[in-house]
Design a protein around this motif. Structure first.
Motif, mmCIF file in Angstrom:
data_model
loop_
_atom_site.group_PDB
_atom_site.id
_atom_site.type_symbol
_atom_site.label_atom_id
_atom_site.label_comp_id
_atom_site.label_asym_id
_atom_site.label_seq_id
_atom_site.Cartn_x
_atom_site.Cartn_y
_atom_site.Cartn_z
ATOM 1 N N ASN A 121 0.635 -1.269 0.039
ATOM 2 C CA ASN A 121 0.069 -0.256 -0.093
ATOM 3 C C ASN A 121 0.784 1.171 -0.077
ATOM 4 O OD1 ASN A 121 -2.396 -1.462 0.126
ATOM 5 N ND2 ASN A 121 -2.563 -1.483 2.260
ATOM 6 N N LEU A 122 2.050 1.221 0.487
ATOM 7 C CA LEU A 122 2.892 2.363 0.803
ATOM 8 C C LEU A 122 3.737 2.588 -0.459
ATOM 9 C CD1 LEU A 122 4.444 2.215 4.406
ATOM 10 C CD2 LEU A 122 2.914 3.953 3.339
ATOM 11 N N LEU A 123 4.004 1.228 -1.285
ATOM 12 C CA LEU A 123 5.073 1.427 -2.363
ATOM 13 C C LEU A 123 4.558 0.686 -3.745
ATOM 14 C CD1 LEU A 123 8.318 0.552 -0.195
ATOM 15 C CD2 LEU A 123 7.543 2.873 -1.147
ATOM 16 N N PRO A 124 3.605 1.281 -4.104
ATOM 17 C CA PRO A 124 2.901 0.671 -5.591
ATOM 18 C C PRO A 124 3.804 0.989 -6.778
ATOM 19 C CG PRO A 124 1.586 2.687 -4.987
ATOM 20 C CD PRO A 124 2.514 2.516 -3.688
ATOM 21 N N PRO A 125 3.950 0.591 -7.676
ATOM 22 C CA PRO A 125 5.034 0.994 -8.858
ATOM 23 C C PRO A 125 4.934 2.482 -9.263
ATOM 24 C CG PRO A 125 3.364 -0.933 -9.390
ATOM 25 C CD PRO A 125 3.019 -0.572 -8.174
ATOM 26 N N VAL A 126 3.681 3.138 -8.909
ATOM 27 C CA VAL A 126 3.533 4.518 -9.406
ATOM 28 C C VAL A 126 4.474 5.199 -8.412
ATOM 29 C CG1 VAL A 126 1.501 5.343 -7.933
ATOM 30 C CG2 VAL A 126 1.955 6.109 -10.230
ATOM 31 N N GLU A 422 -5.915 2.008 -6.165
ATOM 32 C CA GLU A 422 -5.943 0.807 -6.954
ATOM 33 C C GLU A 422 -5.382 0.995 -8.259
ATOM 34 O OE1 GLU A 422 -10.100 2.598 -7.930
ATOM 35 O OE2 GLU A 422 -8.785 2.270 -6.167
ATOM 36 N N TYR A 423 -5.335 2.394 -8.901
ATOM 37 C CA TYR A 423 -5.047 2.609 -10.092
ATOM 38 C C TYR A 423 -3.249 2.666 -9.889
ATOM 39 C CZ TYR A 423 -9.510 3.789 -11.677
ATOM 40 O OH TYR A 423 -10.686 3.764 -11.857
ATOM 41 N N GLY A 424 -2.635 2.723 -8.788
ATOM 42 C CA GLY A 424 -1.340 2.845 -8.543
ATOM 43 C C GLY A 424 -0.534 1.823 -8.975
ATOM 44 N N TYR A 425 -1.406 0.466 -8.968
ATOM 45 C CA TYR A 425 -0.712 -0.804 -9.466
ATOM 46 C C TYR A 425 -0.656 -0.848 -10.815
ATOM 47 C CZ TYR A 425 -1.221 -1.768 -4.244
ATOM 48 O OH TYR A 425 -1.224 -1.610 -2.744
ATOM 49 N N GLY A 426 -1.495 -0.407 -11.613
ATOM 50 C CA GLY A 426 -1.282 -0.584 -12.951
ATOM 51 C C GLY A 426 -2.317 -1.678 -13.519
ATOM 52 N N ASN A 427 -2.385 -1.667 -14.956
ATOM 53 C CA ASN A 427 -3.287 -2.962 -15.392
ATOM 54 C C ASN A 427 -2.455 -4.017 -15.464
ATOM 55 O OD1 ASN A 427 -5.537 -1.263 -15.861
ATOM 56 N ND2 ASN A 427 -4.452 -0.609 -17.893
ATOM 57 N N GLY A 428 -1.106 -4.145 -15.419
ATOM 58 C CA GLY A 428 -0.304 -5.118 -15.433
ATOM 59 C C GLY A 428 -0.228 -5.669 -13.859
ATOM 60 N N ALA A 429 -0.446 -4.971 -12.749
ATOM 61 C CA ALA A 429 -0.735 -5.587 -11.337
ATOM 62 C C ALA A 429 0.260 -6.385 -11.247
ATOM 63 C CB ALA A 429 -1.961 -6.018 -11.461
ATOM 64 N N MET A 430 1.776 -6.408 -11.728
ATOM 65 C CA MET A 430 2.767 -7.330 -11.160
ATOM 66 C C MET A 430 2.652 -7.212 -9.435
ATOM 67 S SD MET A 430 6.754 -6.834 -11.752
ATOM 68 C CE MET A 430 6.987 -5.486 -10.367
ATOM 69 N N PHE A 431 2.707 -5.721 -8.942
ATOM 70 C CA PHE A 431 2.789 -5.654 -7.569
ATOM 71 C C PHE A 431 1.770 -6.281 -6.809
ATOM 72 C CE2 PHE A 431 6.891 -3.915 -7.786
ATOM 73 C CZ PHE A 431 7.295 -3.131 -6.877
#
Length: 447
Positions: A121-126, A422-431
């Motif tokens: 939650n603290l460190l999404p890819p964005v 939730e958008y911070g994880y992206g569509n690839g959603a690796m994290f």
């Protein structure tokens, strides 16, 4: 993975002649990067080698000898260490390194008790992607100053064309090794670049061999030991500068651990557990802080060696750690490293820092971050400009939040308060998938 594909499994002990060769292979893979960090930051390369070896051994013990991972100097801390050196010298850096290790330990305890969701939650890819970009781009000026021989005392470049020519030749060798070399040699392009650039620089008259000739074979490194060589003096400016970067390297560590799990056909997130692997990183960093080395982290270069050789033996990794400690006490090795011209290191750094920045960009691309969403445009924008632009907040009494630390804090805060997390994880959603997988494993363990 089929058993016949494995040359040596995790607990297998190689024959002595194989042991030496395989361990030296890992030493070569980590050597260039591990000594590069102290060279760039003003710390001792010999101490970095020793702390790397001791940290790796500590990691193997904490993870119960179940993970074939090597630990070396962390590139994420280059800029904070340079800033900390300016504030408090090597002694100040050790305070910051110690607190970074404590952050690892606290994170490990929290993950053991409550899973990994709070960290994701603290460190999404964005957030992590732009911070990694700041790490690389923030050092771009340093790379060019080394490449063109900037003299800080006079404020001028001295014979810049000669030095920049050597830097470009070093850069060319590094690129050729990275693109065209195959197999194991493809894993050590930095080492090839430094060696090739060193040879060119020697012909250009930029290398002084006198100190190498005068150096003894056996030499005790310049350890920086609290209460022995100095009396620790707490500095909140250095702590705030370095400790938050541990959060960024945590994300990198999780990625390395997942890759290593896939390579070996095991689930290291479950056994021995992510909390142990992170604690191992933390203890290795604390060990470094007690003798004068830079912060340590698991090395992707050595993960690559494991993947290519299919040698998973932790005894091979331990052997590499012993070799690293040994070379740290060879005086001629330290003198040889110290004789590398700035132009050579600058040429390597042009590529290295750019790759670090590109890795941050790649993280966002791989996770398909949608920049059509305003929050995903705002967060990286703020992180990049504050981190690279040199923004700082003065909290009084000599305490400042600067550069990368400030950018990291702002990115985390914006990610928490802006709608649509939730958008911070992206569509690839690796994290996101990483988080779900680890939470499922933790639920199984506590069930």
């Amino acid at each position: 993975m089929r058993k016949e594909e494995v040359r040596l499994d995790v607990k297998d002990v190689p024959k002595w002649n194989q042991w030496i060769i395989l361990s030296l292979q890992h030493l070569f893979a980590m050597f260039g990067a591990t000594i590069l960090v102290p060279i760039l930051t003003g710390l001792s390369p010999a101490v970095a080698l020793v702390s790397s070896g001791l940290g790796t051994i500590a990691y193997l013990i904490i993870t119960k000898g179940q993970i074939p991972a090597y630990l070396g100097s962390s590139f994420a801390f280059i800029m904070p260490v340079i800033s900390a050196m300016a504030i408090g010298g090597p002694e100040g850096v050790m305070i910051g390194t110690f607190t970074a290790g404590i952050v690892y330990g606290v994170a490990a305890l929290l993950i053991k008790g409550s899973g990994v969701q709070w960290l994701m939650n603290l460190l999404p890819p964005v957030v992590v992607g732009p911070v990694i970009m700041v790490i690389g781009l923030g050092l771009a000026g340093t790379a060019i100053e080394m490449a063109m021989n900037f003299d800080a005392e006079s404020g001028q470049y001295i014979n810049p064309m000669l030095h920049f020519s050597v830097a470009l030749a070093t850069l060319a060798i590094t690129i050729i090794a990275s693109v065209y070399f195959k197999g194991f040699f493809n894993l050590i392009p930095i080492l090839f670049g430094v060696v090739g650039g060193y040879i060119i620089a020697s012909f250009a008259g930029l290398v002084n061999f006198s100190e190498v000739s005068a150096a003894p074979w056996f030499h005790v490194p310049n350890f920086v030991i609290p209460f022995v060589t100095f009396s620790p003096s707490w500095s909140w400016s250095i702590v705030i500068l370095m400790a938050p970067i541990a959060l960024v390297t945590l994300a990198e560590h999780i990625g390395d651990t997942m890759v290593l799990s896939k390579v070996t056909g095991r689930n290291f997130l479950k056994k021995p557990g992510l909390h142990r692997t992170i604690m191992g990183d933390g203890v290795a960093t604390i060990v470094a802080s007690l003798i004068g080395g830079p912060p340590n982290t698991t090395y992707g270069e050595n993960v690559g060696v494991v993947a290519i050789t299919r040698v998973f033996s932790v005894f091979v990794i331990g052997g590499a750690a012993v070799f690293a400690i040994f070379f740290g006490f060879v005086g001629k090795v330290e003198a040889l490293i110290a004789s590398i011209p700035g132009a050579v290191m600058g040429g390597v750094s042009i590529l290295l820092y750019g790759i670090i920045a590109s890795s941050g960009m790649r993280m966002m691309i791989d996770n398909q971050i949608d920049f059509g969403i305003k929050r995903n445009l705002i967060i990286p924008s703020v992180i990049l400009v504050t981190g690279i632009g040199g923004a700082f907040i003065n909290l009084g009494e000599g305490v400042e939040i600067t550069g990368m630390a400030l950018a990291t804090f702002l990115g985390i805060i914006l990610n928490l308060i802006l709608p649509g997390k939730e958008y911070g994880y992206g569509n690839g959603a690796m994290f996101a998938s990483m988080k779900d997988k680890m939470d499922q494993e933790n639920k199984k363990d506590t069930a």
